[in-house]
Write a protein that holds these residues in place. Structure first.
Motif, PDB file in Angstrom:
ATOM      1  N   ASP A   1      36.504  25.438  39.086  1.00 14.15           N
ATOM      2  CA  ASP A   1      35.273  25.277  39.867  1.00 14.15           C
ATOM      3  C   ASP A   1      34.081  25.915  39.151  1.00 14.15           C
ATOM      4  O   ASP A   1      32.970  25.388  39.189  1.00 14.15           O
ATOM      5  N   ILE A   2      34.341  27.053  38.514  1.00 10.64           N
ATOM      6  CA  ILE A   2      33.297  27.718  37.726  1.00 10.64           C
ATOM      7  C   ILE A   2      32.852  26.788  36.603  1.00 10.64           C
ATOM      8  O   ILE A   2      31.650  26.617  36.329  1.00 10.64           O
TER       9      ILE A   2
ATOM     10  N   LEU B   1      35.853  33.414  36.391  1.00  8.99           N
ATOM     11  CA  LEU B   1      37.237  33.229  36.845  1.00  8.99           C
ATOM     12  C   LEU B   1      38.000  32.614  35.675  1.00  8.99           C
ATOM     13  O   LEU B   1      37.483  31.729  34.984  1.00  8.99           O
ATOM     14  N   ALA B   2      39.209  33.101  35.463  1.00  6.66           N
ATOM     15  CA  ALA B   2      39.958  32.752  34.251  1.00  6.66           C
ATOM     16  C   ALA B   2      40.127  31.242  34.108  1.00  6.66           C
ATOM     17  O   ALA B   2      40.335  30.532  35.093  1.00  6.66           O
TER      18      ALA B   2
ATOM     19  N   VAL C   1      41.908  35.507  38.669  1.00  2.00           N
ATOM     20  CA  VAL C   1      42.569  34.199  38.619  1.00  2.00           C
ATOM     21  C   VAL C   1      41.948  33.236  39.624  1.00  2.00           C
ATOM     22  O   VAL C   1      41.728  32.072  39.328  1.00  2.00           O
ATOM     23  N   ALA C   2      41.686  33.735  40.816  1.00  2.00           N
ATOM     24  CA  ALA C   2      41.115  32.880  41.866  1.00  2.00           C
ATOM     25  C   ALA C   2      40.412  33.767  42.871  1.00  2.00           C
ATOM     26  O   ALA C   2      40.667  34.973  42.936  1.00  2.00           O
ATOM     27  N   VAL C   3      39.517  33.160  43.660  1.00  2.00           N
ATOM     28  CA  VAL C   3      38.884  33.905  44.747  1.00  2.00           C
ATOM     29  C   VAL C   3      39.115  33.132  46.042  1.00  2.00           C
ATOM     30  O   VAL C   3      38.977  31.914  46.084  1.00  2.00           O
TER      31      VAL C   3
ATOM     32  N   ILE D   1      27.342  43.586  34.193  1.00  2.00           N
ATOM     33  CA  ILE D   1      27.395  42.415  35.058  1.00  2.00           C
ATOM     34  C   ILE D   1      28.839  41.940  35.054  1.00  2.00           C
ATOM     35  O   ILE D   1      29.373  41.531  34.024  1.00  2.00           O
ATOM     36  N   TYR D   2      29.460  42.018  36.218  1.00  2.00           N
ATOM     37  CA  TYR D   2      30.890  41.746  36.343  1.00  2.00           C
ATOM     38  C   TYR D   2      31.144  40.385  36.980  1.00  2.00           C
ATOM     39  O   TYR D   2      30.260  39.770  37.583  1.00  2.00           O
ATOM     40  N   ALA D   3      32.415  40.000  36.910  1.00  2.28           N
ATOM     41  CA  ALA D   3      32.839  38.726  37.494  1.00  2.28           C
ATOM     42  C   ALA D   3      32.653  38.699  39.011  1.00  2.28           C
ATOM     43  O   ALA D   3      32.183  37.698  39.565  1.00  2.28           O
ATOM     44  N   GLU D   4      32.999  39.795  39.694  1.00 10.36           N
ATOM     45  CA  GLU D   4      33.035  39.755  41.162  1.00 10.36           C
ATOM     46  C   GLU D   4      31.642  39.515  41.747  1.00 10.36           C
ATOM     47  O   GLU D   4      31.468  38.700  42.663  1.00 10.36           O
ATOM     48  N   GLU D   5      30.646  40.240  41.227  1.00  9.37           N
ATOM     49  CA  GLU D   5      29.290  40.092  41.722  1.00  9.37           C
ATOM     50  C   GLU D   5      28.777  38.671  41.445  1.00  9.37           C
ATOM     51  O   GLU D   5      28.122  38.043  42.289  1.00  9.37           O
TER      52      GLU D   5
END
Lengths: 150, 788
Positions: free
Chosen positions: B71-72, B102-103, B114-116, B261-265
């Motif tokens: 999706d990313i 996301l990987a 891996v996923a959210v 700047i991280y993946a989660e944010e």
């Protein structure tokens, strides 16, 4: 993280009987700690659901159990691997040897290699060795009980 | 000095709300209709993702959406970037592997995203994540930086041999020549242990999308919200900056880990637009251990060349730096330009050559952590110098003094030009406070009790107040490191300071107000410090590298200069005098040589009423802004002395006395400075004796909770003896140098020098846990027995 364990257990039955039980899915299911189901998927393969608790983490692992390296009625290898969702994964195997014991019966020796990862390793690192050893010992103790019961 | 001006130990204004639970942190923010994100993380250190089955998860109650790397990719969300370009010796640019939020196809460390799952409730998101079935193809993993080159694990296609760069600095030929004529060479192998940052407040994010304006808002735990907006806009491409607001409210510690700047944010703000609902994520403590950028993790071989008289001729170092599985935002700069330029320490070293090989491993990304490169450099220099003194039979204090830089400016062979300092003064004062002269008696007394007592010096220097924009630009930084300020004077004379600096514990609301109080003569309670919101503050570079005082406050000074100049014009009209004849002092404008005066609030009011001057000639209002770009780094330096005792029976190390003499230039608030020194020392002692982030060989993080990762505690630390020396910094208007990192930089070598002094051998590594010290003390006892 990986760990290894060794052990042995004396069984009051002859080698052929022990060997038959080692290859009986019902016996294995009864002996694998936390085993919820063990369904045959092939000649020597099973799908399994195992409930396991390591310290603060408890999880249901879904995976496979496989029997291999047959040398009847002397030895084989039982191995399994499972994914426990967000709890991580566990896999391992045991090489099992049978020998005639002095004075009758069978001496079963086992050589276990186990590996875990994810949350189980993160939160349970201090406990893993103990839990793995306990699970291996429990399996073979259960097996011994089963053999004794005939 | 007024009671609230520069130099006063004013109690921190912000602490009332912090200690009464009235702070407002990101996790305190809840938006109407908000959903919660839960990240499914890789349990494997290195694996291909062969398939992800989301079908069962999507059917779980409360689930709004489940997204993966596909999706990313479909939304063309850009990868996370590394903003500092480093070139290898051969001129080739660093090898940056793709870093999707996301990987995509592969996971590269335990904790990789891996996923959210986005669901109405967090518990529902977590339960649904349990139902995601991922088919992993497990690959070989590597975690040891020293073994990364040539490992079976091939982490990024873009980086053959897992090498990010092979960088160097300094004059190799001159350094080799210095070693060729050396009378003595000291050699040292050391590991700078990997650390988890452990801010008190874990990271958190709330992404919010306004369909009406097509605007995005991200509430986040950031040390530099404008940099976050810049990266998320310009590189990751979530929204243009004018449609994107980043708010970092109260932030509870960062130590560098909240710069990045991280993946989660990124995912929270991206997903908020997709699901048309606010999306919130708050890290739990184990997630923080797994996914906050770690610090340090160097393996170094270093050598020091001396002439027959003990004068240092040259230093060379080879370092392998572990950057983890992906390049974090500023990771590439830490083991290069924030490290090797500090290898001269406080010493006059004619030739220095450093080589740094940065490698990928299957571990969490490694980036700046309190001190960032400078603690690593100081550990190399101060261990080398200590051992060189011991090997050549010299007193370690005298040996340092013999080699100190004593005249300024001093150009080192590794970029830095030290602009001022008095290293002898700090050493003399520290030796006196520590009662260094009588250590022999105390060692003998300790020995009579069966204890091993030792003393260790650390004469550190750091470069902070980062940084001159053109200078860092020439070294590869993607953006200049100036700071901005805006001063808004309200009609009644209260003052609002808008700053691009962003406190995450430093006390800016107090110190910045003290500056305004000093300059404008207004009470500090009439000053508000506004920060952490891109809609309020125009632009800023944030808080790290001890830059908020030297750079951020200098920008405020510049804006205050403009305010004063403008206010003098207004006062001139009010007092019917030329602005040139107006003096401004203690909050009062006075016509020189007269008793005609008007106070600051009255001038502010007149500036807005605008009746007394021609609005065409003098603009109404009293508001000015400024950008400050420093002309040099600042160079805080000092001497810390650790005295400790080892119990050889238990391996327990007890620090019995700590002396810190620091030169931070001028101080704004001595109490806050002292607090920074306290915290820094605690963190440095933590690194030396307790802390270490440990991965198993197959990449499992086994220090992922406070059960296994030991932080320093109050009873591990003594009451500190703190003093200052003062050489004002010549490169900024306040003469301040920065104090935020000094303790963390100074402490580790002070502890290890003391510990090795106590043990009588050098065979101990950080963290020197009781088990390690007990083993080392067994060797000591064996050596003593053999000597008898």
């Amino acid at each position: 993280m990986a760990m290894t364990m060794k052990g042995e257990v004396a069984l009051p039955a002859d080698r052929q009987t022990v060997w038959a039980k080692l290859n009986d899915p019902e016996v294995l299911k009864a002996c694998i700690p936390g085993c919820q189901s063990l369904d045959k998927t092939g000649e020597n393969g099973f799908s399994a659901v195992v409930k396991l608790k390591v310290g603060p983490v408890s999880a249901t692992f879904k995976g496979n159990v496989e029997l291999s390296d047959f040398d009847p009625p002397n030895s084989y290898k039982i191995s399994g691997s499972g994914e426990g969702g967000i709890a991580g994964f566990a896999k391992g195997g045991a090489v099992v040897h049978l020998a005639d014991a002095e004075g009758g019966g069978t001496l079963l020796t086992y050589d276990v290699e186990a590996n875990v990862g994810g949350k189980i390793a993160q939160l349970g690192a201090r406990l893993i060795d103990g839990v793995a050893k306990k699970n291996a010992d429990t399996f073979f103790a259960n097996f011994a009980e089963n053999v004794k019961a005939g | 000095m007024s009671v609230t001006g520069i130099g006063a130990s004013v109690r921190r204004k912000e602490d009332v709300r912090f200690v009464t639970g009235k702070g407002r942190y990101t996790d305190d923010i809840n938006r109407p209709g908000q959903a919660h994100a839960y990240f499914l993380r890789s349990p494997h250190a290195h694996a291909t993702i062969n398939n992800i089955d989301l079908s069962a998860a999507l059917k779980m109650p409360g689930v709004v959406a489940v997204y993966t790397g596909d999706d990313i990719a479909a939304d063309k969300v850009g990868g996370l970037i590394c903003g500092w370009m480093i070139h290898s010796k051969d001129g080739s640019p660093m090898k940056a592997g793709a870093h999707p939020a996301l990987a995509q196809g592969k996971v590269r460390y335990v904790g990789d995203h891996v996923a959210v799952v986005i669901a109405d409730k967090l518990s529902q998101a977590r339960d649904a994540a349990e139902k995601i079935v991922v088919d992993y193809g497990v690959l070989p993993a590597i975690v040891d930086p020293a073994m990364a080159v040539g490992a079976d694990a091939k982490i990024h296609d873009a980086a053959p041999d897992n090498t990010v760069y092979n960088w160097h600095l300094g004059d190799k030929a001159a350094t080799d020549a210095a070693f060729a004529r050396a009378a003595h060479v000291t050699r040292l192998d050391l590991v700078n242990n990997r650390l988890s940052p452990n801010a008190m407040e874990p990271r958190a994010a709330v992404g919010d999308y306004d369909e009406g304006t097509d605007g995005l808002t991200l509430y986040t735990t950031s040390q530099n919200p404008h940099v976050a907006r810049l990266v998320l806009s310009a590189f990751i491409g979530l929204a243009p900056e004018h449609k994107f607001r980043v708010i970092a409210p109260d932030v509870g510690g960062g130590f560098g880990s909240k710069i990045f700047i991280y993946a989660e944010e990124t995912v929270c703000v991206w997903a908020a637009r997709k699901v048309r609902r606010p999306v919130k994520w708050t890290s739990d403590r184990t997630e923080a251990f797994l996914s906050d950028a770690h610090g340090r993790d160097h393996v170094t071989h270093a050598e020091l060349a001396l002439d027959a008289y003990g004068k240092i001729l040259g230093l060379r170092a080879h370092t392998t730096a572990n950057l983890g599985a992906y390049l974090s935002t500023f990771s590439s700069s830490v083991p290069t330009y924030l490290y090797a330029p500090l290898l001269s320490g406080q010493y006059d070293i004619p030739a220095i050559y450093a080589e740094v090989d940065a490698v990928y491993t299957n571990t969490a990304p490694v980036d700046a952590y309190r001190g960032a490169g400078r603690p690593e450099a100081t550990f190399v220099v101060e261990r080398l110098v200590e051992i060189a003194a011991r090997e050549t039979g010299k007193d370690p204090a005298a040996f340092r003094r013999q080699n100190f830089v004593t005249s300024f400016p001093h150009q080192t062979p590794v970029i830095m030009c030290y602009d001022g300092g008095d290293y002898n003064a700090s050493l003399t004062k520290a030796l006196e406070i520590a009662d260094y002269a009588n250590i022999g008696k105390r060692k003998a007394e300790a020995a009579s009790r069966g204890k091993l007592r030792g003393i260790g010096i650390s004469a550190y220097i750091e470069a902070c107040g980062i940084a001159p924009s053109a200078a860092v630009g020439s070294l590869g930084a993607g953006v200049g490191l100036w700071e901005s300020a805006e001063v808004r004077v309200n009609p009644i004379g209260t003052v609002e300071i808008l700053t691009g600096s962003h406190s995450h514990g430093q006390g800016h609301e107090t110190t910045f107000a003290q500056l305004v109080s000093e300059r404008l003569g207004v009470p500090i309670d009439n000053v508000a410090i506004i920060h952490g919101d891109t809609d309020k503050v125009q632009m800023g570079m944030g808080t790290y590298g001890s830059r908020s005082g030297a750079v951020g406050m200098s920008a405020i000074v510049k804006a205050l200069d403009k305010i004063e100049a403008k206010a003098k014009k207004v006062a001139g009209h009010c007092l019917e005098a030329s602005p040139d004849d107006i003096e401004f002092k203690d909050g009062k404008f006075t016509v020189k040589g007269t008793d005609k005066s008007i106070d600051f609030p009255s001038v502010a009011l007149q500036a807005y009423i605008a009746h007394k001057f021609n609005g065409q000639e003098l603009e109404p209002g009293l508001k000015e802004s400024a950008f400050w770009d420093p002309t040099n780094f600042t160079f805080p330096a000092g001497v810390h002395i650790c005295e400790l005792e080892v119990d050889p029976q238990t391996g327990v190390t007890t620090i019995v006395k700590w002396t810190a003499v620091d030169d931070f230039g001028n101080l704004i608030n001595p109490m806050i400075v002292e607090g920074q020194v306290h915290g820094g020392i605690a963190q440095g002692v933590g690194q030396a004796l307790f802390e270490g982030a440990v991965y198993t060989k197959d990449g499992q993080l086994v220090t992922a909770s406070f059960m296994d990762y030991q932080m320093p505690r109050a009873d591990n630390l003594p009451s500190y003896n703190i003093a200052i020396t003062k050489t004002p910094c010549p490169s900024n208007p306040l003469g301040i140098k920065g104090c935020g990192e000094a303790g963390a930089i100074a402490a580790p070598p002070a502890v290890i020098n003391a510990l090795t002094d106590a043990l009588g051998h050098e065979d101990i590594a950080m963290p020197a846990s009781p088990l390690a010290v007990w083993r080392a003390a067994r060797k000591t006892m064996a050596m003593k027995k053999a000597a008898e």
